[in-house]
Design a protein around this motif. Structure first.
Motif, mmCIF file in Angstrom:
data_model
loop_
_atom_site.group_PDB
_atom_site.id
_atom_site.type_symbol
_atom_site.label_atom_id
_atom_site.label_comp_id
_atom_site.label_asym_id
_atom_site.label_seq_id
_atom_site.Cartn_x
_atom_site.Cartn_y
_atom_site.Cartn_z
ATOM 1 N N GLY A 136 37.151 30.801 40.196
ATOM 2 C CA GLY A 136 37.770 31.376 39.001
ATOM 3 C C GLY A 136 36.979 32.513 38.376
ATOM 4 O O GLY A 136 37.494 33.228 37.503
ATOM 5 N N ASP A 137 35.744 32.700 38.806
ATOM 6 C CA ASP A 137 34.901 33.783 38.289
ATOM 7 C C ASP A 137 34.970 35.034 39.169
ATOM 8 O O ASP A 137 34.291 36.027 38.898
ATOM 9 C CB ASP A 137 33.435 33.330 38.198
ATOM 10 N N SER A 138 35.798 34.980 40.209
ATOM 11 C CA SER A 138 35.813 36.075 41.190
ATOM 12 C C SER A 138 36.180 37.407 40.553
ATOM 13 O O SER A 138 35.569 38.450 40.863
ATOM 14 C CB SER A 138 36.811 35.774 42.313
ATOM 15 N N ALA A 139 37.185 37.408 39.689
ATOM 16 C CA ALA A 139 37.626 38.676 39.089
ATOM 17 C C ALA A 139 36.520 39.256 38.216
ATOM 18 O O ALA A 139 36.281 40.477 38.227
ATOM 19 C CB ALA A 139 38.896 38.468 38.277
ATOM 20 N N LEU A 140 35.836 38.393 37.492
ATOM 21 C CA LEU A 140 34.736 38.853 36.637
ATOM 22 C C LEU A 140 33.625 39.470 37.485
ATOM 23 O O LEU A 140 33.087 40.540 37.160
ATOM 24 C CB LEU A 140 34.200 37.684 35.809
ATOM 25 N N MET A 141 33.290 38.826 38.591
ATOM 26 C CA MET A 141 32.229 39.360 39.446
ATOM 27 C C MET A 141 32.673 40.672 40.100
ATOM 28 O O MET A 141 31.872 41.601 40.262
ATOM 29 C CB MET A 141 31.831 38.329 40.505
ATOM 30 N N GLY A 142 33.955 40.756 40.445
ATOM 31 C CA GLY A 142 34.478 42.021 40.973
ATOM 32 C C GLY A 142 34.383 43.124 39.937
ATOM 33 O O GLY A 142 34.110 44.286 40.264
#
Ligand code: AMP
Ligand code: ZN
Length: 114
Positions: free
Chosen positions: A56-62
């Motif tokens: 769920g943190d993928s977009a933030l890391m992107g």
């Protein structure tokens, strides 16, 4: 997180040379630059290190990567390139315990790291 240096920078309790912020991320110059251009991009939300990240943190890391490269270009590194580094835990050299993406450029950088 109460006792985290970078959370205090995000909260502006500790000064920094800010480059960019929005509701989720914060970018600022490294206090001890290792290259002519050296800045950090961090999530405002506290994560101790990369091993804590969930799907769920993928977009933030992107978003860290996107804004890192956008700012690198704004700071003149589009042609020469830059090093995007994320040190995770002790053996990788992590010293500040809040996830941060380093962006370094403006001189040739050797590989592999020591
Ligand atoms: P790392 O070794 O990957 O954990 O990187 C931590 C980085 O944070 C180092 O490059 C430090 O120079 C930098 N740093 C430490 N304190 C500050 C600060 N107050 N403002 C900006 N950068 C800092
Ligand atoms: Zn923190």
């Amino acid at each position: 997180m109460d006792d985290c240096l970078f959370c205090k920078i995000v909260a502006k309790e500790i000064p920094s040379k800010m480059i960019y912020e929005d509701d989720e991320i914060f970018a600022f110059y490294d206090i001890a630059p290792k290259a002519p251009v050296h800045f950090l991009v961090i999530p405002k939300k506290h994560f101790t290190h990369l091993m804590e990240i969930e799907e769920g943190d993928s977009a933030l890391m992107g978003k860290l990567l996107f804004h890192g490269q956008r700012l690198a270009k704004e700071l003149g590194l589009e042609e020469s390139g830059a090093r995007f580094v994320l040190n995770c835990k002790e053996e990788a050299g992590q010293t500040v315990w809040h996830i941060h993406l380093h962006i370094l450029g403006g001189r040739p950088l050797s590989w592999p790291p020591g």
